[in-house]
Design an enzyme around this catalytic site. Structure first.
Site, PDB file in Angstrom:
ATOM      1  N   GLY A  84       0.822  -1.216   0.000  1.00  0.00           N
ATOM      2  CA  GLY A  84       0.000   0.000   0.000  1.00  0.00           C
ATOM      3  C   GLY A  84       0.851   1.258   0.000  1.00  0.00           C
ATOM      4  O   GLY A  84       2.067   1.214   0.132  1.00  0.00           O
ATOM      5  N   ARG A  87       4.022   5.906   1.767  1.00  0.00           N
ATOM      6  CA  ARG A  87       4.627   7.254   1.807  1.00  0.00           C
ATOM      7  C   ARG A  87       4.085   8.106   0.669  1.00  0.00           C
ATOM      8  O   ARG A  87       4.716   9.066   0.263  1.00  0.00           O
ATOM      9  CB  ARG A  87       6.141   7.165   1.708  1.00  0.00           C
ATOM     10  CG  ARG A  87       6.583   6.452   0.457  1.00  0.00           C
ATOM     11  CD  ARG A  87       8.021   6.617   0.164  1.00  0.00           C
ATOM     12  NE  ARG A  87       8.397   5.576  -0.756  1.00  0.00           N
ATOM     13  CZ  ARG A  87       9.585   5.461  -1.288  1.00  0.00           C
ATOM     14  NH1 ARG A  87      10.509   6.321  -0.968  1.00  0.00           N
ATOM     15  NH2 ARG A  87       9.856   4.490  -2.118  1.00  0.00           N
ATOM     16  N   LYS A 107       4.408  12.123  -3.130  1.00  0.00           N
ATOM     17  CA  LYS A 107       5.226  11.011  -2.646  1.00  0.00           C
ATOM     18  C   LYS A 107       6.211  11.576  -1.618  1.00  0.00           C
ATOM     19  O   LYS A 107       6.931  12.531  -1.920  1.00  0.00           O
ATOM     20  CB  LYS A 107       5.979  10.413  -3.841  1.00  0.00           C
ATOM     21  CG  LYS A 107       6.574   9.053  -3.596  1.00  0.00           C
ATOM     22  CD  LYS A 107       6.976   8.433  -4.932  1.00  0.00           C
ATOM     23  CE  LYS A 107       7.856   7.216  -4.746  1.00  0.00           C
ATOM     24  NZ  LYS A 107       8.306   6.693  -6.049  1.00  0.00           N
ATOM     25  N   GLY A 120       7.346   7.337   6.071  1.00  0.00           N
ATOM     26  CA  GLY A 120       6.442   8.002   5.125  1.00  0.00           C
ATOM     27  C   GLY A 120       7.068   9.155   4.358  1.00  0.00           C
ATOM     28  O   GLY A 120       6.386   9.874   3.640  1.00  0.00           O
ATOM     29  N   ARG A 170       3.867  13.368  -8.529  1.00  0.00           N
ATOM     30  CA  ARG A 170       3.898  12.669  -9.811  1.00  0.00           C
ATOM     31  C   ARG A 170       2.502  12.513 -10.387  1.00  0.00           C
ATOM     32  O   ARG A 170       1.511  12.499  -9.675  1.00  0.00           O
ATOM     33  CB  ARG A 170       4.628  11.337  -9.697  1.00  0.00           C
ATOM     34  CG  ARG A 170       3.815  10.235  -9.110  1.00  0.00           C
ATOM     35  CD  ARG A 170       4.580   8.920  -9.259  1.00  0.00           C
ATOM     36  NE  ARG A 170       4.004   7.934  -8.392  1.00  0.00           N
ATOM     37  CZ  ARG A 170       4.568   6.762  -8.128  1.00  0.00           C
ATOM     38  NH1 ARG A 170       5.727   6.451  -8.638  1.00  0.00           N
ATOM     39  NH2 ARG A 170       3.969   5.908  -7.342  1.00  0.00           N
ATOM     40  N   ARG A 177      -1.882  -1.106  -9.968  1.00  0.00           N
ATOM     41  CA  ARG A 177      -0.720  -1.964 -10.223  1.00  0.00           C
ATOM     42  C   ARG A 177      -1.190  -3.409 -10.218  1.00  0.00           C
ATOM     43  O   ARG A 177      -2.280  -3.703  -9.714  1.00  0.00           O
ATOM     44  CB  ARG A 177       0.292  -1.819  -9.072  1.00  0.00           C
ATOM     45  CG  ARG A 177       0.637  -0.402  -8.719  1.00  0.00           C
ATOM     46  CD  ARG A 177       0.663  -0.214  -7.204  1.00  0.00           C
ATOM     47  NE  ARG A 177       0.788   1.216  -6.873  1.00  0.00           N
ATOM     48  CZ  ARG A 177       1.936   1.850  -6.752  1.00  0.00           C
ATOM     49  NH1 ARG A 177       3.062   1.196  -6.849  1.00  0.00           N
ATOM     50  NH2 ARG A 177       1.964   3.142  -6.511  1.00  0.00           N
ATOM     51  N   ASP A 246       4.175  -4.809  -7.460  1.00  0.00           N
ATOM     52  CA  ASP A 246       3.580  -3.561  -6.971  1.00  0.00           C
ATOM     53  C   ASP A 246       4.122  -2.353  -7.731  1.00  0.00           C
ATOM     54  O   ASP A 246       3.616  -1.250  -7.575  1.00  0.00           O
ATOM     55  CB  ASP A 246       3.814  -3.393  -5.465  1.00  0.00           C
ATOM     56  CG  ASP A 246       5.266  -3.549  -5.076  1.00  0.00           C
ATOM     57  OD1 ASP A 246       5.838  -4.623  -5.345  1.00  0.00           O
ATOM     58  OD2 ASP A 246       5.852  -2.593  -4.527  1.00  0.00           O
ATOM     59  N   ASN A 247       5.143  -2.563  -8.547  1.00  0.00           N
ATOM     60  CA  ASN A 247       5.669  -1.475  -9.377  1.00  0.00           C
ATOM     61  C   ASN A 247       5.363  -1.711 -10.856  1.00  0.00           C
ATOM     62  O   ASN A 247       5.995  -1.112 -11.717  1.00  0.00           O
ATOM     63  CB  ASN A 247       7.180  -1.346  -9.177  1.00  0.00           C
ATOM     64  CG  ASN A 247       7.529  -0.926  -7.747  1.00  0.00           C
ATOM     65  OD1 ASN A 247       6.714  -0.318  -7.067  1.00  0.00           O
ATOM     66  ND2 ASN A 247       8.725  -1.263  -7.306  1.00  0.00           N
TER      67      ASN A 247
END
Ligand code: AMP
Ligand code: MG
Length: 475
Positions: A84, A87, A107, A120, A170, A177, A246-247
């Site tokens: 999850g 950060r 981010k 974070g 970003r 994902r 996850d990326n």
């Protein structure tokens, strides 16, 4: 400005509402005015001070309802059921002038319920790296998240040592994902899986909604996008570094620039990431890993559309699709005409072998090769050995005019990439308050194919003592 948050329509298990931390001394390090314009966000703030307040986390756009998204993921092959946004915060989404919807995410904006042991926060170094590399990738025609802002926070964050903190903003087509699906697949939450798949279709491939098997169609489109994406990485000597599920974006964009890098001298099994000890995410492994990640996506979709054979067939098409895309990329880079038969395969391999055997710079070698087509170089000794003769013959056989081939090659082979050693220099200087190297690097990579005499040094590969052999996640 209209900022909404489409993710709020998903079942509430998909996210947690969370506000950004306030920061003591927000200072604008970088602002992407053209991107802001394209997103319809130009009128957002009156001054740099206002922008820093907004994108450092101190002020929230009026309508924004920030959330942290839930996701899981396979990290280096091991399943982690809960990751999850630990950060990051999704501020919301906006419809850009191109008519598409984009997420805006902070981010490094503080802890969330997904932070586990982390603080974070982000250090300034990884923020600036992501900023310059993602913008360069965009200019190089690679689907990618973009960088809207970088704000220094005035805080120190503890990493290997105390480092200045920053927040990156970003922008991405979405933050779905493979790991987002895995989170709910692991919990057998079919309602959430349906909602996510429908959301992905609506956001990325609305035409798939009317397909006879929408989820298979979604899968096929993600697969096709990932095949092209990885081919474009390979053509640039780009190593993502952490291709965890996850990326891996459903949109097919490059996301999560951590320990990524462009190679200097070509090496097929090159690894940069300091945490990738087994070389799982080495340059040459990237296509295989993308396919592996897509298999994990298929396993999730199977739970909501049991079309096993269809997913298997699609997965089997991954390597052929990738090869085709890669072949096109490499032929174009070498000034050759791509055909359907793989006629230039051997020549491409010979080129890469030559680069590797002679430890040549991946990026500049393509430019130098194009320059061999300059009329005055015809009588010289070949610079690229036997390969060069064979390559010249291929151009002659195709009946192409060498001067035109040279122009074509120089239009697709960058002269400037954000080289690792320059990024390190830029970060060092920025940490001391000097943004000039970072700004130069942004400038040269904005026009990556053009000669820029005043900044020519940024095209030069590192001297042996300047070489960066490992990059760090910055987590
Ligand atoms: P990444 O390496 O950026 O792909 O992150 C992997 C996971 O670690 C994600 O769930 C992140 O949110 C989490 N993470 C990374 N760095 C931090 C941090 N400093 N604090 C909290 N969570 C983090
Ligand atoms: Mg990540």
């Amino acid at each position: 400005m209209e900022i909404s948050n489409s993710y709020l329509s998903l079942p509430d298990r998909c996210y947690v509402r969370q506000l950004a931390d306030t920061v003591p001394e927000p200072t604008l390090l970088a602002w992407n005015a053209p991107l802001a314009e394209a997103l319809g966000l130009s009128g957002l703030a009156e001054s740099d001070v206002d922008l820093a307040e907004l994108f450092g986390g101190n002020r929230r756009p009026d309508e924004a309802e920030p959330i942290a998204l839930a996701y899981a993921g396979h990290q280096f092959g091991n399943f982690v059921p809960q990751l999850g946004d630990g950060r990051a915060l999704l501020i919301g989404d906006v419809v850009a002038t191109d008519g598409r919807r984009y997420d805006v995410q902070l981010k490094g904006s503080g802890r969330t319920p997904f932070s586990r042991g982390g603080d974070g926060k982000s250090a300034m170094g990884p923020v600036l790296r992501e900023y310059v590399v993602s913008e360069a990738m965009h200019r190089l025609g690679v689907p990618t998240s973009r960088a809207l802002a970088a704000v220094a926070t005035g805080e120190r964050v503890m990493r290997e040592r105390l480092l200045p903190g920053a927040v990156m903003t970003r922008v991405a087509a979405s933050h779905l994902r493979v790991g987002t699906f895995e989170y709910f697949a692991a919990r057998r939450d079919l309602e959430a899986l349906h909602a996510l798949a429908n959301f992905a279709i609506e956001r990325h491939v609305p035409d798939c909604a009317t397909s006879e098997r929408p989820y298979v169609a979604l899968f096929e489109s993600t697969l096709a996008a990932q095949a092209k994406l990885v081919a474009s990485w390979m053509g640039l000597g780009f190593i993502h570094g952490v291709m965890n599920t996850d990326n891996t974006a459903i949109s097919g964009e490059t996301i999560d620039y951590g320990p990524c890098a462009f190679m200097d001298e070509f090496q097929h099994d090159k690894v940069f990431s300091s945490i990738d000890r087994g070389g799982r995410y080495a340059y040459r492994m990237q296509p295989t890993i993308a396919q592996w990640n897509l298999a994990r996506f298929a396993e999730c979709l199977l739970l909501i559309d049991d079309a096993k054979e269809r997913y298997e067939q699609a997965l089997e098409q991954f390597i052929p699709s990738y090869r085709k895309a890669y072949y096109n990329v490499m032929c174009t880079k070498l000034g050759l005409r791509p055909d359907d038969g793989g006629q230039h395969d051997e020549l491409i391999s010979a080129w890469l072998q030559h680069l590797q055997d002679h430890q040549l710079d991946f990026t500049l070698s393509f430019r130098q090769l194009a320059d061999r087509l300059d009329a005055s170089s015809e009588t010289d000794e070949p610079h690229f050995g036997r390969f060069e003769q064979r390559w010249r013959e291929a151009i002659v056989t195709a009946g192409d005019d060498p001067a035109e081939v040279r122009t074509r090659m120089n239009a697709v082979n960058p002269l400037f990439i954000p080289r690792n050693h320059q990024i390190e220099r830029a970060i060092d200087a920025a940490t001391g308050g000097d943004m000039s190297i970072f700004n130069d690097l942004l400038e040269v990579t904005t026009e990556p194919y053009e000669e820029q005499p005043a900044l020519a040094s940024y095209a030069v590969p590192p001297a042996p003592r300047e070489r960066v052999t490992a990059t760090f996640c910055g987590t």
